[in-house]
Design an enzyme around this catalytic site. Sequence first.
Site, short mmCIF file in Angstrom:
data_model
loop_
_atom_site.label_atom_id
_atom_site.label_comp_id
_atom_site.label_asym_id
_atom_site.label_seq_id
_atom_site.Cartn_x
_atom_site.Cartn_y
_atom_site.Cartn_z
N LYS A 164 -0.62 1.95 -7.09
CA LYS A 164 -0.73 3.39 -7.33
C LYS A 164 0.35 3.91 -8.26
O LYS A 164 0.20 4.91 -8.92
CB LYS A 164 -0.59 4.14 -6.01
CG LYS A 164 -1.77 4.00 -5.14
CD LYS A 164 -1.55 4.78 -3.87
CE LYS A 164 -2.44 4.19 -2.81
NZ LYS A 164 -2.01 4.31 -1.49
N ARG A 165 1.47 3.22 -8.24
CA ARG A 165 2.57 3.73 -9.05
C ARG A 165 2.27 3.65 -10.53
O ARG A 165 2.77 4.42 -11.32
CB ARG A 165 3.84 2.95 -8.74
CG ARG A 165 4.26 3.19 -7.33
CD ARG A 165 5.72 3.02 -7.16
NE ARG A 165 6.02 3.19 -5.75
CZ ARG A 165 7.16 2.87 -5.22
NH1 ARG A 165 8.11 2.38 -5.97
NH2 ARG A 165 7.37 3.06 -3.94
#
Length: 489
Positions: A253-254
């Site tokens: 997700k980062r």
Amino acid sequence: MTVRTRIGPSPTGDPHIGTAYIALMNYLYSKKNNGQFILRIEDTDQARSSQHSEAAILESLRWLGLEWNEGPDCGGNHGPYRQSERLDIYREHISLLLEKGHAFHCFCTPERLENMRSEQRNNKQNTKYDGCCLALDEKDVKRNLEKKLPYVIRMKVPVDGVCQIKDMLRDPSEISWALVDMQVLFKSDGYPTYHLANVVDDHLMEITHVIRGEEWINSTPKHILLYQYFGWQQPEFCHLPLLRNPDKSKLSKRKNPTGILYFRDMGYLPEALVNFLALFALSISEGEEKRSLELLLEDFDLKNISLGGPVFNIEKLKWLNSRYIRDDYSADKFITALQEWALARKDISELATEIQSRTEVFADVIPLVGFLFSAQIEVTESNLLSKKIDRSLLRQFFYITITRTEKIDSWTISGIEEFLRKNAALLELNFRDLIPSIYVAITGNKQSLPLFRSMHFIGKNLTRERLKNALATIGNPTKKEKKAWDKLS
Ligand code: GLU
């Protein structure tokens, strides 16, 4: 034999694109073999599972069109399909293992286990249970149980010999049993662990092919042993390499949006996403990528998946999506789909009074609400920064907020406010001073619709993307900063 595959998501957070990929491979495999595809909710982690997440999983798989033949919503002959509703079944099976002497009670305290592990680490050994409680005889166990000492149940593992592992994508391999841990099968909270529940369910649900993520490959010897202990035939195993970012790092997700519903909310078409993910299991030339489900199935073969890791290239997905929009949609169909998308995303009426109070003439509305419907917005460094907040602290605030969004389950208006306040308090920042910067990050302007309501409307995934964009604009953290900030978040 009817081929039966399954997806067993754990309802602990937003449905991830990786789940869509594994589900699709299971779905296509079953379709290709005229088989069945089963959805099972693996909610044995009581603390982390939520109904909200389960509903989102069903919603996102349904949106993709991956219809399942049996599942918690539609039932079937092998139910229940939610593990928390199958506890009696697991209890029965653990008793069986205890009776046959394949499992044992373990009363070791967390402190003892921690000491044991740290000693093993100091001696540069693999950390694994040392078998201390194997020495207890029946009487000791009985006494401990009467004393109501907390316990778990572990599986026994042979001391000698090797486990033979077969995988549909790999050459056969062996691992010596001495390296395999005496896995906990039953926890002190009365719930089974993933390992026991998964094997029992796959057997009872007559799953013929276990197609799952590579992260489970090391657990397979334990599962094979359980099949042997129960005297069951083991299914075929296929461990799929995980999706990667173009730089080959693990998809996270980062770096990239990874929520399935993010793609829906951004107006990707489910058929494009399915087509894109299915390409990993096809060996075709450039220019042949856009395919109907029938054509995808024709060339589908799990063996085509690159063991080095399929690369999730969002640019390619966008290109494919644009091909669908331009080639497959008449102008009428396009407008209908667009309207459905805008309305289905969420009802704008939740912001009606706020929009109304900021409107002199209707023409004001489009620029005002534009940020609610855009993927990314433009922000500038000068708009984001404020005299009242130190730049580094603001970066830190964005960073920990991005990281922590993963931990919030329900995204309510009051919950969002509380969440942001907590993050501000963690850094000892005055919340009021922060608001203008968050405002700009989310809406692109210093003045707009109310912040928390807007964040609620655009959803958690897009909020995270906007914050990431803001952080990149004022400076992504260095490795050292990340390490320090991760401790806080
Ligand atoms: N509950 C597991 C997961 O969330 C399923 C693993 C499996 O398919 O065996 O990944």
